[in-house]
Design a protein around this motif. Structure first.
Motif, mmCIF file in Angstrom:
data_model
loop_
_atom_site.group_PDB
_atom_site.id
_atom_site.type_symbol
_atom_site.label_atom_id
_atom_site.label_comp_id
_atom_site.label_asym_id
_atom_site.label_seq_id
_atom_site.Cartn_x
_atom_site.Cartn_y
_atom_site.Cartn_z
ATOM 1 N N GLN A 44 -12.388 -56.945 -16.429
ATOM 2 C CA GLN A 44 -11.705 -57.270 -17.675
ATOM 3 C C GLN A 44 -10.779 -56.126 -18.069
ATOM 4 O OE1 GLN A 44 -12.129 -60.362 -19.233
ATOM 5 N NE2 GLN A 44 -13.229 -60.752 -17.315
ATOM 6 N N THR A 45 -9.506 -56.435 -18.283
ATOM 7 C CA THR A 45 -8.530 -55.384 -18.556
ATOM 8 C C THR A 45 -7.682 -55.685 -19.780
ATOM 9 O OG1 THR A 45 -6.769 -56.377 -17.207
ATOM 10 C CG2 THR A 45 -8.342 -54.928 -16.080
ATOM 11 N N ARG A 46 -6.995 -54.662 -20.215
ATOM 12 C CA ARG A 46 -5.979 -54.804 -21.243
ATOM 13 C C ARG A 46 -4.645 -55.109 -20.565
ATOM 14 N NH1 ARG A 46 -7.521 -48.953 -23.275
ATOM 15 N NH2 ARG A 46 -7.852 -48.886 -21.010
ATOM 16 N N PRO A 47 -3.649 -55.572 -21.322
ATOM 17 C CA PRO A 47 -2.357 -55.926 -20.709
ATOM 18 C C PRO A 47 -1.717 -54.748 -19.984
ATOM 19 C CG PRO A 47 -2.497 -56.852 -22.908
ATOM 20 C CD PRO A 47 -3.684 -55.953 -22.747
ATOM 21 N N ALA A 48 -1.103 -55.040 -18.858
ATOM 22 C CA ALA A 48 -0.358 -54.040 -18.106
ATOM 23 C C ALA A 48 1.029 -53.885 -18.707
ATOM 24 C CB ALA A 48 -0.252 -54.454 -16.646
ATOM 25 N N LYS A 49 1.629 -52.726 -18.487
ATOM 26 C CA LYS A 49 3.013 -52.465 -18.874
ATOM 27 C C LYS A 49 3.822 -52.309 -17.590
ATOM 28 C CE LYS A 49 1.978 -52.306 -23.253
ATOM 29 N NZ LYS A 49 2.507 -53.235 -24.258
ATOM 30 N N ILE A 50 4.892 -53.067 -17.472
ATOM 31 C CA ILE A 50 5.655 -53.096 -16.224
ATOM 32 C C ILE A 50 7.096 -52.714 -16.489
ATOM 33 C CG2 ILE A 50 6.388 -54.541 -14.295
ATOM 34 C CD1 ILE A 50 3.866 -56.316 -15.096
ATOM 35 N N TYR A 51 7.546 -51.647 -15.841
ATOM 36 C CA TYR A 51 8.933 -51.220 -15.959
ATOM 37 C C TYR A 51 9.766 -51.918 -14.895
ATOM 38 C CZ TYR A 51 13.144 -48.349 -15.639
ATOM 39 O OH TYR A 51 14.455 -47.926 -15.584
ATOM 40 N N ILE B 52 -2.781 -59.025 -16.382
ATOM 41 C CA ILE B 52 -3.042 -59.275 -14.963
ATOM 42 C C ILE B 52 -4.533 -59.571 -14.831
ATOM 43 C CG2 ILE B 52 -2.959 -58.329 -12.631
ATOM 44 C CD1 ILE B 52 -0.679 -56.530 -13.503
ATOM 45 N N PRO B 53 -4.903 -60.820 -14.683
ATOM 46 C CA PRO B 53 -6.330 -61.179 -14.719
ATOM 47 C C PRO B 53 -7.094 -60.686 -13.498
ATOM 48 C CG PRO B 53 -4.997 -63.077 -14.120
ATOM 49 C CD PRO B 53 -4.034 -61.996 -14.482
ATOM 50 N N GLY B 54 -8.371 -60.399 -13.713
ATOM 51 C CA GLY B 54 -9.237 -59.997 -12.597
ATOM 52 C C GLY B 54 -9.795 -61.217 -11.903
ATOM 53 N N GLY C 12 -17.907 -51.992 -12.859
ATOM 54 C CA GLY C 12 -16.705 -52.816 -12.770
ATOM 55 C C GLY C 12 -16.081 -52.732 -11.393
ATOM 56 N N ASN C 13 -15.518 -53.841 -10.927
ATOM 57 C CA ASN C 13 -14.917 -53.878 -9.591
ATOM 58 C C ASN C 13 -13.444 -53.476 -9.659
ATOM 59 O OD1 ASN C 13 -17.340 -54.789 -8.443
ATOM 60 N ND2 ASN C 13 -16.834 -56.908 -8.963
ATOM 61 N N VAL C 14 -13.235 -52.193 -9.944
ATOM 62 C CA VAL C 14 -11.867 -51.697 -10.136
ATOM 63 C C VAL C 14 -11.096 -51.676 -8.826
ATOM 64 C CG1 VAL C 14 -10.478 -49.843 -11.124
ATOM 65 C CG2 VAL C 14 -12.788 -50.245 -11.970
ATOM 66 N N ALA C 15 -11.761 -51.300 -7.742
ATOM 67 C CA ALA C 15 -11.065 -51.229 -6.456
ATOM 68 C C ALA C 15 -10.531 -52.596 -6.046
ATOM 69 C CB ALA C 15 -12.013 -50.687 -5.385
ATOM 70 N N THR C 16 -11.338 -53.634 -6.194
ATOM 71 C CA THR C 16 -10.869 -54.983 -5.879
ATOM 72 C C THR C 16 -9.721 -55.393 -6.808
ATOM 73 O OG1 THR C 16 -13.027 -55.673 -5.040
ATOM 74 C CG2 THR C 16 -11.549 -57.421 -5.765
ATOM 75 N N ASP D 190 -4.196 -51.324 -15.864
ATOM 76 C CA ASP D 190 -5.361 -50.811 -16.566
ATOM 77 C C ASP D 190 -6.492 -50.591 -15.566
ATOM 78 O OD1 ASP D 190 -7.327 -50.120 -18.317
ATOM 79 O OD2 ASP D 190 -7.413 -52.043 -19.368
ATOM 80 N N ALA D 191 -6.802 -49.328 -15.302
ATOM 81 C CA ALA D 191 -7.830 -49.004 -14.308
ATOM 82 C C ALA D 191 -9.134 -48.541 -14.940
ATOM 83 C CB ALA D 191 -7.322 -47.931 -13.353
ATOM 84 N N THR D 192 -9.235 -48.674 -16.275
ATOM 85 C CA THR D 192 -10.495 -48.297 -16.931
ATOM 86 C C THR D 192 -11.098 -49.446 -17.736
ATOM 87 O OG1 THR D 192 -9.325 -47.411 -18.878
ATOM 88 C CG2 THR D 192 -9.847 -45.867 -17.096
ATOM 89 N N GLY D 193 -10.298 -50.402 -18.147
ATOM 90 C CA GLY D 193 -10.808 -51.561 -18.879
ATOM 91 C C GLY D 193 -10.889 -51.362 -20.370
ATOM 92 N N THR D 194 -11.298 -50.183 -20.805
ATOM 93 C CA THR D 194 -11.369 -49.847 -22.222
ATOM 94 C C THR D 194 -10.899 -48.408 -22.404
ATOM 95 O OG1 THR D 194 -13.648 -49.041 -22.093
ATOM 96 C CG2 THR D 194 -13.347 -51.385 -22.597
#
Length: 430
Positions: free
Chosen positions: A185-192, A177-179, A266-270, A249-253
């Motif tokens: 910058q994030t790692r891939p999300a996992k979606i159930y 899910i791109p910022g 990082g603009n995590v809230a946005t 991914d709410a931490t990026g790393t």
């Protein structure tokens, strides 16, 4: 998931057996028919392991500060045990005679190292089963291209009916899910995606945005958090229906701690309020875009983040589940948090801090749950305080405890416990 995959490695006979074998391994590594080995090599090895462990603890807790809360002493001790086993394995291998003796030394060393690592795993329950340790999340995967069926009819959830013969569990979609707006910058999300997603027509489903802790990654909710088994279990008694769960991914790393706000970290809230919803709306056709059908949840750092979203963006996340969250977003102390993330501006911190917001604002349309381990001495008082503040701020909230401390056993149990409430709040029929 087969019987062997579901075998617990944090309780029952497995950890007991690992401990017994580890002790036997240590006996082999220590007992050697040489006075010099017994009186010099073994004591020096122990001293090196002890000093090394103390030094690592000092660096992590007093210098580096990678985590907002201190790591339990027993975790460092277990790590020290593994280090000692490795040192003794090398020493015993060098002095050992013959191929057979050296092979036994390697096996004994690995057993002793495994005992130490097993105790660390038990402390967090990060890998509760054999399957989790092997990376088995308990569900088959699906790709975005398989979901790209524009002819598929999506109907309101109250107009959908379970088709005859619907079987199987949910599936996992891995997607980046791109910022786009946030630049985060994030790692891939996992979606159930629950079983009902794969029916024709398909129901329009609410969305739960789920976040891991720190350190952590989206995979944590699937492995230690046992997300698939929790959601599949709920789906089996609710006609294949659950929320779509986006583990973002709410931490990026792994070690990142951007404290879930927009800052130089990082603009995590946005990212969580714009990029994630935009992507879901564009790519998951049966996801409900009405924000009353969205909820935020998470464990530890993720629990804190869910309350931050609920208090800073109540119109976007009016429902939340805070599992073992902190009293406030932190980088270790309030002053360090203000200095590093807010450039020393205390007013900027207070403007986004949930406890300060709930002291001055009312949230009559918000609802939430607070869950914590009954033995979580580090976090329980903070969870209780945020619950009381939320109640005073007019939120429809409730508080509960589950057995355990600050571990995945608590976090998976907390989500499982709150699923009936959460599903009802998001409009999933009984």
């Amino acid at each position: 998931m087969g019987l062997s995959s579901s075998l617990s490695i944090v309780g029952g006979w497995v950890p007991v057996s690992v401990t017994i074998l580890g002790i036997l391994g240590f006996l082999w590594l220590i007992v050697y028919p040489s006075v010099r080995y017994l009186l010099v090599v073994v004591p020096v090895s122990i001293a090196v392991a002890v000093v090394g462990t103390i030094a690592i603890r000092y660096i992590i807790e007093d210098v580096w500060h990678p985590f907002p809360e201190p790591i339990q002493t027993k975790v460092y001790i277990s790590g020290g045990v593994a280090v000692l086993a490795a040192i003794l394995m090398v020493a015993r291998f060098i002095v050992g005679r013959g191929v057979a003796q050296k092979l036994v030394t390697i096996v004994a060393g690995l057993l002793a190292i495994t005992m130490g690592l097993s105790q660390i795993n038990i402390s967090f329950a990060a890998y509760p089963t054999v399957g989790a340790l092997m990376g088995d999340v308990g569900a088959s995967s699906v790709s975005l291209s398989q979901l790209d069926d524009h002819s598929l009819r999506v109907v309101p959830i109250d107009e959908w009916h379970e088709p005859a013969g619907m079987t199987g569990g949910g599936r996992i979609l891995t997607a980046t899910i791109p910022g786009t707006k946030s630049g985060f910058q994030t790692r891939p999300a996992k979606i159930y995606l629950p079983p009902a997603t794969f029916t024709t027509p398909t129901p329009r489903l609410p969305v739960l945005v789920l976040m891991a802790g720190q350190p952590g990654s989206p995979d944590d909710w699937l492995l230690g958090g046992q997300l698939v088994s929790t959601m599949d279990e709920f789906a089996r008694t609710h006609h294949g229906l659950t929320p779509i769960v986006v583990v973002a991914d709410a931490t990026g790393t792994e070690l990142g701690n951007p404290i879930c706000v927009d800052s130089k970290l990082g603009n995590v809230a946005t990212y969580l309020t714009q990029d994630v919803p935009d992507w879901v709306g564009e790519n998951l056709r049966n996801a409900d875009t009405a924000r009353t059908k969205w909820a935020a949840s998470g464990l530890s750092y993720g629990g804190t983040c869910s309350l931050q979203l609920a208090t800073n963006y109540p119109e976007l996340y009016p429902t939340f589940l805070d599992i073992s969250g902190q009293l406030e977003p932190t980088l270790g102390s309030r002053q360090r948090t203000i200095d590093v993330a807010f450039g020393g501006d205390a007013a900027a911190f207070r403007a986004v801090n949930p406890m300060d917001l709930m002291a001055t604002r009312q949230y009559p349309d918000s609802a939430g749950a607070f869950v914590v381990g009954s033995g979580d001495t580090e976090y329980k008082s903070g969870v209780q305080a945020t619950y009381e503040a939320a109640k005073r701020a007019g939120m429809d909230v409730h508080y509960s405890e589950v057995p355990g401390a600050h571990t995945f056993a608590v976090w998976s149990a907390g989500l499982r416990q709150q699923m009936p409430w959460l599903a009802k709040r998001l409009g999933i029929p009984e």
